[in-house]
Design a protein around this motif. Structure first.
Motif, PDB file in Angstrom:
ATOM      1  N   THR A   6      -9.245  -1.134 -38.571  1.00 43.99           N
ATOM      2  CA  THR A   6     -10.360  -2.021 -38.228  1.00 43.99           C
ATOM      3  C   THR A   6     -11.686  -1.311 -38.492  1.00 43.99           C
ATOM      4  O   THR A   6     -11.704  -0.105 -38.757  1.00 43.99           O
ATOM      5  N   PRO A   7     -12.813  -2.033 -38.417  1.00 52.70           N
ATOM      6  CA  PRO A   7     -14.107  -1.364 -38.605  1.00 52.70           C
ATOM      7  C   PRO A   7     -14.331  -0.202 -37.637  1.00 52.70           C
ATOM      8  O   PRO A   7     -14.949   0.805 -38.002  1.00 52.70           O
ATOM      9  N   LYS A   8     -13.828  -0.324 -36.423  1.00 49.68           N
ATOM     10  CA  LYS A   8     -14.043   0.719 -35.422  1.00 49.68           C
ATOM     11  C   LYS A   8     -13.105   1.906 -35.626  1.00 49.68           C
ATOM     12  O   LYS A   8     -13.490   3.056 -35.414  1.00 49.68           O
ATOM     13  N   LYS A   9     -11.869   1.629 -36.066  1.00 45.25           N
ATOM     14  CA  LYS A   9     -10.888   2.706 -36.250  1.00 45.25           C
ATOM     15  C   LYS A   9     -10.090   2.453 -37.511  1.00 45.25           C
ATOM     16  O   LYS A   9      -9.354   1.472 -37.614  1.00 45.25           O
ATOM     17  N   SER A  10     -10.225   3.354 -38.468  1.00 48.73           N
ATOM     18  CA  SER A  10      -9.499   3.223 -39.724  1.00 48.73           C
ATOM     19  C   SER A  10      -8.074   3.760 -39.569  1.00 48.73           C
ATOM     20  O   SER A  10      -7.735   4.379 -38.567  1.00 48.73           O
ATOM     21  N   GLY A  11      -7.271   3.530 -40.576  1.00 46.19           N
ATOM     22  CA  GLY A  11      -5.878   3.957 -40.544  1.00 46.19           C
ATOM     23  C   GLY A  11      -4.961   2.791 -40.233  1.00 46.19           C
ATOM     24  O   GLY A  11      -5.389   1.782 -39.682  1.00 46.19           O
ATOM     25  N   SER A  12      -3.705   2.926 -40.608  1.00 44.76           N
ATOM     26  CA  SER A  12      -2.769   1.813 -40.435  1.00 44.76           C
ATOM     27  C   SER A  12      -2.596   1.459 -38.964  1.00 44.76           C
ATOM     28  O   SER A  12      -2.625   2.327 -38.089  1.00 44.76           O
ATOM     29  N   LEU A  13      -2.430   0.170 -38.705  1.00 44.19           N
ATOM     30  CA  LEU A  13      -2.302  -0.353 -37.350  1.00 44.19           C
ATOM     31  C   LEU A  13      -0.930  -1.004 -37.221  1.00 44.19           C
ATOM     32  O   LEU A  13      -0.672  -2.056 -37.809  1.00 44.19           O
ATOM     33  N   GLU A  14      -0.037  -0.379 -36.473  1.00 47.94           N
ATOM     34  CA  GLU A  14       1.322  -0.916 -36.317  1.00 47.94           C
ATOM     35  C   GLU A  14       1.253  -2.316 -35.694  1.00 47.94           C
ATOM     36  O   GLU A  14       0.636  -2.508 -34.655  1.00 47.94           O
ATOM     37  N   THR A  15       1.912  -3.282 -36.353  1.00 45.62           N
ATOM     38  CA  THR A  15       1.767  -4.686 -35.961  1.00 45.62           C
ATOM     39  C   THR A  15       3.096  -5.420 -36.075  1.00 45.62           C
ATOM     40  O   THR A  15       3.842  -5.217 -37.037  1.00 45.62           O
ATOM     41  N   TYR A  16       3.361  -6.298 -35.108  1.00 48.17           N
ATOM     42  CA  TYR A  16       4.572  -7.118 -35.102  1.00 48.17           C
ATOM     43  C   TYR A  16       4.193  -8.579 -35.304  1.00 48.17           C
ATOM     44  O   TYR A  16       3.327  -9.096 -34.605  1.00 48.17           O
ATOM     45  N   VAL A  17       4.848  -9.233 -36.280  1.00 54.23           N
ATOM     46  CA  VAL A  17       4.577 -10.634 -36.583  1.00 54.23           C
ATOM     47  C   VAL A  17       5.465 -11.518 -35.709  1.00 54.23           C
ATOM     48  O   VAL A  17       6.672 -11.314 -35.619  1.00 54.23           O
ATOM     49  N   PHE A  18       4.846 -12.508 -35.075  1.00 52.83           N
ATOM     50  CA  PHE A  18       5.564 -13.452 -34.207  1.00 52.83           C
ATOM     51  C   PHE A  18       5.557 -14.823 -34.869  1.00 52.83           C
ATOM     52  O   PHE A  18       4.499 -15.356 -35.173  1.00 52.83           O
ATOM     53  N   ALA A  19       6.717 -15.431 -35.142  1.00 57.79           N
ATOM     54  CA  ALA A  19       8.039 -14.968 -34.766  1.00 57.79           C
ATOM     55  C   ALA A  19       8.953 -15.104 -35.986  1.00 57.79           C
ATOM     56  O   ALA A  19       8.582 -15.680 -36.998  1.00 57.79           O
ATOM     57  N   MET A  20      10.181 -14.605 -35.858  1.00 66.05           N
ATOM     58  CA  MET A  20      11.102 -14.656 -36.990  1.00 66.05           C
ATOM     59  C   MET A  20      11.592 -16.066 -37.279  1.00 66.05           C
ATOM     60  O   MET A  20      11.909 -16.414 -38.409  1.00 66.05           O
TER      61      MET A  20
END
Length: 242
Positions: free
Chosen positions: A215-229
């Motif tokens: 994000t603009p405040k914190k770079s680097g990959s952001l672990e994220t879970y997509v809802f739903a399968m």
């Protein structure tokens, strides 16, 4: 893959498959927890889901920190991360939840563990369709739509604005070193405002690409879970069914 509780059949099926799981502890089980599932890989143990001391789940709030501590003490030697789930949060935590959130953030800080946050731009968009452009919610805005006057950061999408609001709230209670994992995000295919297969495809595909950079405040990959399968016919909300 994320499961919201230790369902016997669902956890027996992938035995030996090397699929990694985020297993949720059901709210009603916080007082007495005993889990044994050999040969299943647990990526996280999420202690509770969207509990707040100021809504209908308030009866569970007093158990959160002790449940986190008990689970941590039981499994810390395995190297598992112990985290905590929160619903959507503004850029400051409310004063009436300070006795609840402050010690939890302190515990996560001391142990270097992340905070799990459910991030749903859809619901913010649905409640503000008169003042918010759909592109801002779907990651398709061609320019900065919101300028933060305090940090001077510009926001081209609502997802980043929500996540950075949580980072800001953490900063204010001494949690600047606490990382964030987005434990739920997605867009429904039916049942609500602008809930179409096309918009769900646009949101989810853009989400997957976007979180690689932070994000603009914190770079680097952001672990994220997509809802739903898949669709859930037993959900009470038309939007959450899809």
């Amino acid at each position: 893959m994320r499961l919201y509780g230790p369902d016997q059949e669902a956890l027996q099926a992938p035995s030996g498959s090397n699929i990694e799981f985020m297993l949720g502890v059901p709210n009603e089980d916080l007082q007495g927890i005993s889990i044994t599932y050999p040969r299943v890989i647990f990526w996280y143990i999420a202690v509770s889901n969207e509990i707040s001391p100021v809504n209908s789940s308030s009866q569970y709030a007093n158990y959160i920190l002790s449940a986190i501590q008990n689970i941590y003490n039981a499994i810390a030697p395995t190297g598992l991360e112990i985290t905590h789930l929160l619903p959507s949060i503004p850029s400051s935590f409310r004063d009436d939840v300070s006795s609840y959130i402050d010690p939890t953030v302190s515990f996560l800080t001391q142990n270097g563990d992340p905070l799990l946050v459910n991030v749903y731009p859809y619901f913010s968009y649905k409640d503000n369709t008169g003042s918010m452009d759909l592109s801002y919610a779907l990651f398709t805005s061609s320019s900065v739509a919101v300028q933060d006057p305090y940090s001077n950061l510009g926001y081209q999408n609502l997802f980043d604005a929500i996540v950075d609001a949580v980072y800001s709230a953490l900063d204010k209670v001494g949690g600047s070193n606490v990382g964030i994992v987005v434990s739920k995000s997605g867009w429904s295919t039916a049942g609500g405002t602008k809930t179409t297969v096309e918009n769900a495809m646009i949101y989810n595909n853009n989400l997957i690409q976007h979180v690689k950079n932070g994000t603009p405040k914190k770079s680097g990959s952001l672990e994220t879970y997509v809802f739903a399968m898949f669709d859930e016919n037993e959900k009470s909300s038309d939007v959450e069914m899809h």
